[in-house]
Write a protein that holds these residues in place. Sequence first.
Motif, PDB file in Angstrom:
ATOM      1  N   ASP A  10       0.839  -1.185   0.000  1.00  0.00           N
ATOM      2  CA  ASP A  10       0.000   0.000   0.000  1.00  0.00           C
ATOM      3  C   ASP A  10       0.884   1.249   0.000  1.00  0.00           C
ATOM      4  OD1 ASP A  10       0.810   0.628   2.626  1.00  0.00           O
ATOM      5  OD2 ASP A  10      -1.016  -0.176   3.529  1.00  0.00           O
ATOM      6  N   LEU A  11       0.276   2.402  -0.084  1.00  0.00           N
ATOM      7  CA  LEU A  11       1.003   3.665  -0.211  1.00  0.00           C
ATOM      8  C   LEU A  11       1.946   3.897   0.965  1.00  0.00           C
ATOM      9  CD1 LEU A  11       1.393   6.111  -1.998  1.00  0.00           C
ATOM     10  CD2 LEU A  11      -0.534   7.201  -0.824  1.00  0.00           C
ATOM     11  N   ASP A  12       1.485   3.627   2.178  1.00  0.00           N
ATOM     12  CA  ASP A  12       2.342   3.821   3.352  1.00  0.00           C
ATOM     13  C   ASP A  12       3.561   2.910   3.299  1.00  0.00           C
ATOM     14  OD1 ASP A  12       0.805   5.833   4.473  1.00  0.00           O
ATOM     15  OD2 ASP A  12      -0.404   4.437   5.675  1.00  0.00           O
ATOM     16  N   GLU A  13       3.363   1.669   2.886  1.00  0.00           N
ATOM     17  CA  GLU A  13       4.491   0.737   2.772  1.00  0.00           C
ATOM     18  C   GLU A  13       5.482   1.212   1.720  1.00  0.00           C
ATOM     19  OE1 GLU A  13       2.637  -3.592   3.956  1.00  0.00           O
ATOM     20  OE2 GLU A  13       2.160  -2.780   1.981  1.00  0.00           O
ATOM     21  N   LEU A  14       4.974   1.703   0.612  1.00  0.00           N
ATOM     22  CA  LEU A  14       5.848   2.210  -0.446  1.00  0.00           C
ATOM     23  C   LEU A  14       6.632   3.426   0.046  1.00  0.00           C
ATOM     24  CD1 LEU A  14       3.431   1.800  -3.460  1.00  0.00           C
ATOM     25  CD2 LEU A  14       5.576   0.564  -3.122  1.00  0.00           C
ATOM     26  N   ARG A  15       5.977   4.302   0.797  1.00  0.00           N
ATOM     27  CA  ARG A  15       6.660   5.476   1.337  1.00  0.00           C
ATOM     28  C   ARG A  15       7.733   5.066   2.345  1.00  0.00           C
ATOM     29  NH1 ARG A  15       1.317   9.271   1.608  1.00  0.00           N
ATOM     30  NH2 ARG A  15       1.539  10.120  -0.495  1.00  0.00           N
ATOM     31  N   GLU A  17       9.362   2.311   2.197  1.00  0.00           N
ATOM     32  CA  GLU A  17      10.422   1.757   1.353  1.00  0.00           C
ATOM     33  C   GLU A  17      11.302   2.883   0.807  1.00  0.00           C
ATOM     34  OE1 GLU A  17      12.213  -1.718  -0.259  1.00  0.00           O
ATOM     35  OE2 GLU A  17      10.662  -1.463   1.252  1.00  0.00           O
ATOM     36  N   ILE A  18      10.685   3.965   0.335  1.00  0.00           N
ATOM     37  CA  ILE A  18      11.436   5.135  -0.147  1.00  0.00           C
ATOM     38  C   ILE A  18      12.277   5.716   0.987  1.00  0.00           C
ATOM     39  CG2 ILE A  18      11.178   7.571  -0.837  1.00  0.00           C
ATOM     40  CD1 ILE A  18      10.885   5.826  -3.208  1.00  0.00           C
ATOM     41  N   GLN A  19      11.704   5.809   2.183  1.00  0.00           N
ATOM     42  CA  GLN A  19      12.428   6.344   3.337  1.00  0.00           C
ATOM     43  C   GLN A  19      13.668   5.497   3.625  1.00  0.00           C
ATOM     44  OE1 GLN A  19       9.985   6.669   6.835  1.00  0.00           O
ATOM     45  NE2 GLN A  19      11.624   7.509   8.075  1.00  0.00           N
ATOM     46  N   SER A  20      13.530   4.202   3.554  1.00  0.00           N
ATOM     47  CA  SER A  20      14.661   3.299   3.785  1.00  0.00           C
ATOM     48  C   SER A  20      15.729   3.468   2.709  1.00  0.00           C
ATOM     49  CB  SER A  20      14.156   1.855   3.815  1.00  0.00           C
ATOM     50  OG  SER A  20      15.229   0.960   3.915  1.00  0.00           O
ATOM     51  N   ILE A  21      15.306   3.564   1.465  1.00  0.00           N
ATOM     52  CA  ILE A  21      16.245   3.761   0.350  1.00  0.00           C
ATOM     53  C   ILE A  21      16.967   5.093   0.505  1.00  0.00           C
ATOM     54  CG2 ILE A  21      16.425   4.120  -2.151  1.00  0.00           C
ATOM     55  CD1 ILE A  21      13.992   2.146  -2.382  1.00  0.00           C
ATOM     56  N   ASP A  22      16.221   6.148   0.858  1.00  0.00           N
ATOM     57  CA  ASP A  22      16.832   7.465   1.046  1.00  0.00           C
ATOM     58  C   ASP A  22      17.910   7.418   2.123  1.00  0.00           C
ATOM     59  OD1 ASP A  22      15.170   8.481  -0.891  1.00  0.00           O
ATOM     60  OD2 ASP A  22      13.842   9.541   0.504  1.00  0.00           O
ATOM     61  N   GLN A  23      17.639   6.698   3.212  1.00  0.00           N
ATOM     62  CA  GLN A  23      18.635   6.574   4.273  1.00  0.00           C
ATOM     63  C   GLN A  23      19.887   5.861   3.759  1.00  0.00           C
ATOM     64  OE1 GLN A  23      17.270   4.871   7.953  1.00  0.00           O
ATOM     65  NE2 GLN A  23      19.318   4.878   8.851  1.00  0.00           N
ATOM     66  N   GLU A  24      19.696   4.805   2.978  1.00  0.00           N
ATOM     67  CA  GLU A  24      20.837   4.088   2.401  1.00  0.00           C
ATOM     68  C   GLU A  24      21.652   4.998   1.489  1.00  0.00           C
ATOM     69  OE1 GLU A  24      19.844   0.262   0.628  1.00  0.00           O
ATOM     70  OE2 GLU A  24      18.222   0.035   2.081  1.00  0.00           O
ATOM     71  N   ILE A  25      20.972   5.831   0.704  1.00  0.00           N
ATOM     72  CA  ILE A  25      21.671   6.765  -0.193  1.00  0.00           C
ATOM     73  C   ILE A  25      22.525   7.733   0.623  1.00  0.00           C
ATOM     74  CG2 ILE A  25      21.340   8.699  -1.787  1.00  0.00           C
ATOM     75  CD1 ILE A  25      18.860   7.152  -2.876  1.00  0.00           C
ATOM     76  N   VAL A  26      21.944   8.280   1.693  1.00  0.00           N
ATOM     77  CA  VAL A  26      22.687   9.229   2.536  1.00  0.00           C
ATOM     78  C   VAL A  26      23.883   8.539   3.190  1.00  0.00           C
ATOM     79  CG1 VAL A  26      22.560  10.713   4.570  1.00  0.00           C
ATOM     80  CG2 VAL A  26      20.715  10.748   2.885  1.00  0.00           C
ATOM     81  N   GLU A  27      23.694   7.311   3.652  1.00  0.00           N
ATOM     82  CA  GLU A  27      24.807   6.566   4.255  1.00  0.00           C
ATOM     83  C   GLU A  27      25.932   6.369   3.241  1.00  0.00           C
ATOM     84  OE1 GLU A  27      23.350   2.925   5.951  1.00  0.00           O
ATOM     85  OE2 GLU A  27      22.047   3.980   7.354  1.00  0.00           O
ATOM     86  N   LEU A  28      25.584   6.041   2.016  1.00  0.00           N
ATOM     87  CA  LEU A  28      26.598   5.849   0.978  1.00  0.00           C
ATOM     88  C   LEU A  28      27.302   7.159   0.628  1.00  0.00           C
ATOM     89  CD1 LEU A  28      24.733   3.285  -1.292  1.00  0.00           C
ATOM     90  CD2 LEU A  28      26.738   2.847   0.154  1.00  0.00           C
ATOM     91  N   ILE A  29      26.553   8.259   0.596  1.00  0.00           N
ATOM     92  CA  ILE A  29      27.172   9.563   0.344  1.00  0.00           C
ATOM     93  C   ILE A  29      28.149   9.888   1.473  1.00  0.00           C
ATOM     94  CG2 ILE A  29      26.744  12.053   0.237  1.00  0.00           C
ATOM     95  CD1 ILE A  29      24.121  11.368  -1.284  1.00  0.00           C
ATOM     96  N   ALA A  30      27.758   9.585   2.711  1.00  0.00           N
ATOM     97  CA  ALA A  30      28.646   9.831   3.852  1.00  0.00           C
ATOM     98  C   ALA A  30      29.917   8.998   3.734  1.00  0.00           C
ATOM     99  CB  ALA A  30      27.921   9.525   5.166  1.00  0.00           C
ATOM    100  N   GLN A  31      29.782   7.739   3.353  1.00  0.00           N
ATOM    101  CA  GLN A  31      30.954   6.876   3.170  1.00  0.00           C
ATOM    102  C   GLN A  31      31.849   7.410   2.064  1.00  0.00           C
ATOM    103  OE1 GLN A  31      29.669   2.836   2.470  1.00  0.00           O
ATOM    104  NE2 GLN A  31      28.592   2.710   4.410  1.00  0.00           N
ATOM    105  N   ARG A  32      31.241   7.819   0.965  1.00  0.00           N
ATOM    106  CA  ARG A  32      32.012   8.339  -0.166  1.00  0.00           C
ATOM    107  C   ARG A  32      32.744   9.617   0.232  1.00  0.00           C
ATOM    108  NH1 ARG A  32      32.541  11.179  -4.771  1.00  0.00           N
ATOM    109  NH2 ARG A  32      32.783  10.015  -6.716  1.00  0.00           N
ATOM    110  N   THR A  33      32.063  10.472   0.988  1.00  0.00           N
ATOM    111  CA  THR A  33      32.666  11.724   1.432  1.00  0.00           C
ATOM    112  C   THR A  33      33.858  11.454   2.342  1.00  0.00           C
ATOM    113  OG1 THR A  33      30.566  12.877   1.229  1.00  0.00           O
ATOM    114  CG2 THR A  33      32.213  13.897   2.647  1.00  0.00           C
ATOM    115  N   TYR A  34      33.735  10.477   3.223  1.00  0.00           N
ATOM    116  CA  TYR A  34      34.839  10.118   4.116  1.00  0.00           C
ATOM    117  C   TYR A  34      36.059   9.666   3.314  1.00  0.00           C
ATOM    118  CZ  TYR A  34      37.696   7.633   7.476  1.00  0.00           C
ATOM    119  OH  TYR A  34      38.751   7.194   8.225  1.00  0.00           O
ATOM    120  N   VAL A  35      35.844   8.826   2.321  1.00  0.00           N
ATOM    121  CA  VAL A  35      36.955   8.347   1.497  1.00  0.00           C
ATOM    122  C   VAL A  35      37.540   9.504   0.692  1.00  0.00           C
ATOM    123  CG1 VAL A  35      37.623   6.795  -0.386  1.00  0.00           C
ATOM    124  CG2 VAL A  35      36.093   5.979   1.413  1.00  0.00           C
ATOM    125  N   ALA A  36      36.692  10.378   0.172  1.00  0.00           N
ATOM    126  CA  ALA A  36      37.177  11.537  -0.583  1.00  0.00           C
ATOM    127  C   ALA A  36      38.027  12.441   0.307  1.00  0.00           C
ATOM    128  CB  ALA A  36      36.000  12.316  -1.169  1.00  0.00           C
TER     129      ALA A  36
END
Length: 96
Positions: A10-15, A17-36
């Motif tokens: 349903d819509l709430d579940e999909l949202r 899911e997006i929230q979880s994906i967004d968190q993963e994206i931010v975590e990866l950006i943080a990791q990339r920034t640390y290496v940079a």
Amino acid sequence: MTRGDPAEMDLDELRKEIQSIDQEIVELIAQRTYVAESIAAVKRERGLPTTDESQEEAVMERAGENAEQFDVDANLVKAIFRLLIELNKVEQRESR
């Protein structure tokens, strides 16, 4: 990364899911920034320039290839990577 079947969510579940994906994206950006930042420190120690155009081109080429592999718009992915590269360069210049 296993995601649910959108047809069964349903819509709430999909949202959520997006929230979880967004968190993963931010975590990866943080990791990339640390290496940079680590790369910037090595460049400072060795007296190397902040900008390495051949490396930037390699990153952009990889970004385009990864986009195609996952059937995502390559221009969008390259734009995101260009922004990440530019932000890293600004941080490197400011830390010198």
